[in-house]
Each structure stands twice: as structure tokens, then as C-alpha cells.
Design an enzyme around this catalytic site. Structure first.
Site, PDB file in Angstrom:
ATOM      1  N   GLU A  73       0.850  -1.195   0.000  1.00  0.00           N
ATOM      2  CA  GLU A  73       0.000   0.000   0.000  1.00  0.00           C
ATOM      3  C   GLU A  73       0.888   1.250   0.000  1.00  0.00           C
ATOM      4  OE1 GLU A  73      -2.062   0.959   3.776  1.00  0.00           O
ATOM      5  OE2 GLU A  73      -1.376  -1.006   4.448  1.00  0.00           O
TER       6      GLU A  73
ATOM      7  N   CYS B  38      -3.239  -3.715   4.805  1.00  0.00           N
ATOM      8  CA  CYS B  38      -2.293  -4.741   5.279  1.00  0.00           C
ATOM      9  C   CYS B  38      -2.703  -6.153   4.885  1.00  0.00           C
ATOM     10  CB  CYS B  38      -2.137  -4.661   6.786  1.00  0.00           C
ATOM     11  SG  CYS B  38      -1.594  -3.058   7.343  1.00  0.00           S
TER      12      CYS B  38
ATOM     13  N   HIS C 186      -1.560 -10.165  12.112  1.00  0.00           N
ATOM     14  CA  HIS C 186      -1.082  -8.886  11.592  1.00  0.00           C
ATOM     15  C   HIS C 186      -0.666  -8.035  12.798  1.00  0.00           C
ATOM     16  CE1 HIS C 186      -0.626  -5.007   9.945  1.00  0.00           C
ATOM     17  NE2 HIS C 186      -1.745  -4.533  10.467  1.00  0.00           N
TER      18      HIS C 186
END
Ligand code: HMG
Length: 397
Positions: A86, A118, A240
């Protein structure tokens, strides 16, 4: 019969400078305990002027390609390169095409960039698994690289960072076989985003934490409903990690939802090794969960062969996925533990003024011709822009 598919090799790279969060705490007048303990971050990687997602991604992927060349004499077996990020450097061309060229890969290859905050590296993994399941001769190189940037003096600032991973997806994988059942969750929300006209992300911090946890619940519920194994059949978990405390909060939540009987030490034992590297790189957005996987494989003292890992991948906006993988026998012989430790230890420590100047330099980019100062100690560098074309080169290191 569907072949066994998964991650065959996994490599790491990060930026070549580091800011200790104690330096940021001193500047901000904040007790460093808030960073070291409260959010669970000790350092963040800071890119030099001539480092970006391409140089970090190439640094990670080169290690995989070197090993493949040693084994097969060629890397032409890779016919797909998926670049997840990103922190895109061009609105049209995939960052992967620059890496493909820097690494001298064969021209019979499809190269594409994927974005969903993400989450995109996990999308790339799933797409790669599909390609390999259809034709087990295929090898897919996935690169995930990001530079997490928030505004100076904002509450997100201590959760910046930078890193890349590359992984090779194949049939009969040597590291982690990915199992077929997944749980998905998508929700159109504004927890974190970066409009085209900004170089730093906007975030509703507390809301983003709640959104992450709600999405975990949604993905886990679907995973179970589709026949996924029970919590007790999963040995380790990999989340994450925008900051490592987020993974601790997420795991506590999952334990509660699953109704598992685990005390604090038991819960931590299932994730602790996965947090070590992210604690030092800072958020690397889409790379972070796979940095977590590498950290787990390299730092967990137990032999993980045959053990199942649960993955929760979250990307703001938001899309998430829960899935599992089984660590393969002999995985330890494929790790680059010492080199990865060196990549973190050898970063050049910087002070607050240098960090701030680099942060402001990105904001000041004009689009005109620009020669980038030679700063990185890594193998690839962003040399600058001429005629609006980004130029990359090998440094010979
Ligand atoms: P904040 O509001 O400044 O911090 O920002 P806080 O006041 O909530 O304090 C943080 C923690 O430190 C708290 O612990 C405090 O108690 C503790 P908690 O209650 O949460 O357990 N604390 C201390 N501990 C020890 N000693 C002390 C001390 N002082 C306080 N002296 C926030 C925190 C995370 C909100 C901010 O940094 C932020 O906005 N970060 C960016 C957003 C983010 O990372 N969100 C995570 C979920 S969204 C996501 O993961 C997606 C993302 O990666 C993007 C993508 O998908 O592309 C972000």
C-alpha cells in the site's frame, strides 16, 4: 487430487537505519514505557533516502532467487510475481516489474501489484495457491513490502516502520503447507486510509483497534462454520502486527471467543516468538504478518515440525482472513536466522533530527528530476528520477 501447496521459502529485508523509540519518547515528552510496554514496540526501521518498497522487496526476493539458482541453475520456473503493497510508487506500473528487472528474472512471467491495506499479501498468497493447485509445476514469487508513515507528532507516529518479505509458493512446500479452509470478513469502514493526495495515513486509532478485533471475530466464525479446526488443534498463532501489543490483544480476544482455558502465560507462549522481529522493525503493513511467521519459525524454541499455525491477516478498510498452515519437517535448515538477526542489528541508529529530515524529504518530493543521495548499505538503491522515470541500481554490496 489437489496437490499439497504452501510456502516453500521465506526471506526478510528491512531498511538500513533504525530509530529507538526512546528517542521519539524524549522528543514527545512521553514516558518510554508507553512505547516499550504499552504498545510493545522498541524500535522502528527508517528508510534512507534511496530506499523504498522496491529496494527492500528486491533485497528479500534476491535471497530466494539465489537459493533457487543454486538448486535449479535458473529462476525461470517462476512465471508469476505478485507484489503486495500500500506504499505504491506509481499509479500504473507494478513495483514488481522494477524488482523483476533488478533481479534479472526471465521475461516469461506475469507481474502484478495488489492492494488492500495490510491484507494484500494474504490475497497474493491465496491467489498463488490457486495457480499452483491448478498446475503444480508453477512457482509463484510473492513480495510484500511497505513503509508505514503517519504524520509527525501524531499518535500513530510510534507505530511507523518498514520491512519486506518475499516468499515462494509451490507444490510440496518445504516450510509451511497452507490448509484449504479459510474464514473471511469484509466491512466498508474508515478506520485507517491514505487518500491519493497524502503521503501519510489517516487513522481513527481507537476505532481501528475495535474494528480489527470485530473483524477477527467475523473471520474466525466463518472459518469454524466452514469446517476449520477447533482452537485446541492450533499450536501457534500469527497475527497482523501494526504494533505487537495488538497481537496480544487479538489473541486474548480469540481465546475468549473460542472459550479456551488458558492463563496469560499460556496465551503468550502461543504468540511470543512471532512478535520479536516486528517489535524491532515497526509496522510493515502487509509484510508484517509474514515477518511474524518468520520470527516464529526462527525464534520459537520448540520444534514446530508438524505443528499447526493459525493466521489472522487484517487490512484496514477492512478485509480480513483467518486460515491455518502446518510447519514442515526440516524447516529449520531453510531459515536464515543469523542473516536476519544481522539485518536488524546492523541498521544505523539515527537521532531525532535525521529522522525528521527524512520524513519531511518524502513530503517535499516534487516530481522533477532528482538524484537521490547514496546512503543505503543494502544491495539495491533508488537512484532518483529522470524524465519522470524512477531509476534503480545495484550497489555492489
Ligand atoms: P494512543 O492513544 O496515543 O495510546 O495511541 P494509548 O493512550 O491508548 O496508550 C497505548 C497503550 O499504552 C495503552 O495500553 C496504555 O495504557 C499504555 P492499553 O490500554 O491499550 O493496553 N501506556 C503505558 N504502558 C506502560 N507505561 C506507560 C504507559 N502509558 C500508556 N507509561 C494507538 C495508540 C495504537 C491508537 C496509536 O498509536 C495509533 O493510532 N496507531 C495507528 C493505528 C493502528 O495501528 N491501529 C491498529 C489496528 S488497525 C490495523 O492494524 C491496520 C493498519 O496496520 C493499517 C493497514 O491495514 O494498512 C494500521
Amino acid at each position: 487430487m489437489t496437490p499439497r501447496v504452501g510456502i516453500h521459502d521465506l526471506a526478510f529485508a528491512t531498511a538500513h537505519q533504525v530509530l529507538d523509540l526512546a528517542v521519539l519518547a524524549e522528543h514527545s515528552g512521553v514516558d518510554v514505557g508507553k512505547y516499550y510496554v504499552g504498545i510493545g514496540q522498541s524500535e522502528m526501521s527508517v528508510p534512507c533516502a534511496d530506499e523504498d518498497i522496491v529496494t527492500m522487496g528486491a533485497g528479500a526476493a534476491a535471497q530466494i532467487l539465489d537459493r533457487l539458482r543454486e538448486r535449479d541453475g535458473t529462476t525461470d520456473g517462476i512465471r508469476t510475481l505478485l507484489f503486495a503493497t500500500e506504499s505504491g510508487i506509481d499509479q500504473s506500473k507494478s513495483a514488481g516489474v522494477f524488482v523483476h528487472s533488478l533481479l534479472g528474472m526471465g521475461e516469461n512471467c506475469r507481474v502484478v501489484e495488489l492492494k488492500q491495506a495490510c491484507y494484500s499479501a494474504t490475497a497474493a498468497l491465496q491467489f498463488a495457491l490457486g495457480i499452483v493447485a491448478r498446475d503444480p509445476r508453477e512457482q509463484v514469487l510473492v513480495i510484500a513490502a511497505d513503509i508505514a508513515r503517519y504524520a509527525l507528532d501524531s499518535s500513530g507516529e510510534p507505530t511507523q516502520g518498514a520491512a519486506a518479505v518475499a516468499f515462494l509458493v509451490t507444490a510440496d512446500p518445504a516450510l509451511v503447507e497452507i490448509e484449504p479452509v479459510t474464514g473471511l470478513h469484509t466491512d466498508d469502514i474508515a478506520d485507517f486510509w491514505r487518500p491519493n493526495y497524502l503521503s501519510t495515513a489517516l487513522v481513527d486509532g481507537k476505532y481501528s483497534l475495535a474494528a480489527y478485533l470485530r473483524s477477527l471475530e467475523g473471520a474466525w466464525d466463518e472459518y469454524r462454520a466452514r469446517g476449520g479446526v477447533g482452537f485446541e488443534k492450533i499450536d501457534r498463532f500469527c497475527y497482523h502486527q501494526p504494533f505487537t501489543k495488538m497481537a496480544v490483544k487479538a489473541h486474548d480476544r480469540l481465546v475468549a471467543i473460542a472459550g479456551a482455558d488458558l492463563d496469560k502465560a499460556g496465551r503468550l507462549a502461543q504468540i511470543e516468538a512471532s512478535l520479536r522481529m516486528n517489535r524491532r522493525t515497526g509496522n510493515s503493513y502487509t509484510a508484517s504478518i509474514y515477518v511474524g511467521l518468520l520470527s516464529l519459525l526462527e525464534h520459537d524454541e520448540a520444534d514446530l515440525a508438524g505443528r499447526r499455525i493459525g493466521f489472522f491477516s487484517y487490512g484496514s478498510g477492512s478485509v480480513s482472513e483467518f486460515f491455518t498452515g502446518v510447519v514442515q519437517p526440516g524447516y529449520r535448515s531453510l531459515l536464515r536466522t543469523e542473516a536476519d538477526a544481522r539485518a536488524l542489528a546492523d541498521r544505523t541508529p539515527i537521532g531525532y533530527d535525521r529522522y525528521r529530515a527524512l520524513h519531511e524529504r518524502v513530503d517535499a518530493t516534487t516530481g522533477g528530476d532528482d538524484r537521490t543521495p547514496a546512503e543505503t548499505t543494502g544491495p539495491f538503491r533508488f537512484a532518483g528520477v529522470s524524465d519522470h522515470v524512477r531509476r534503480y541500481e545495484r550497489t555492489g554490496r
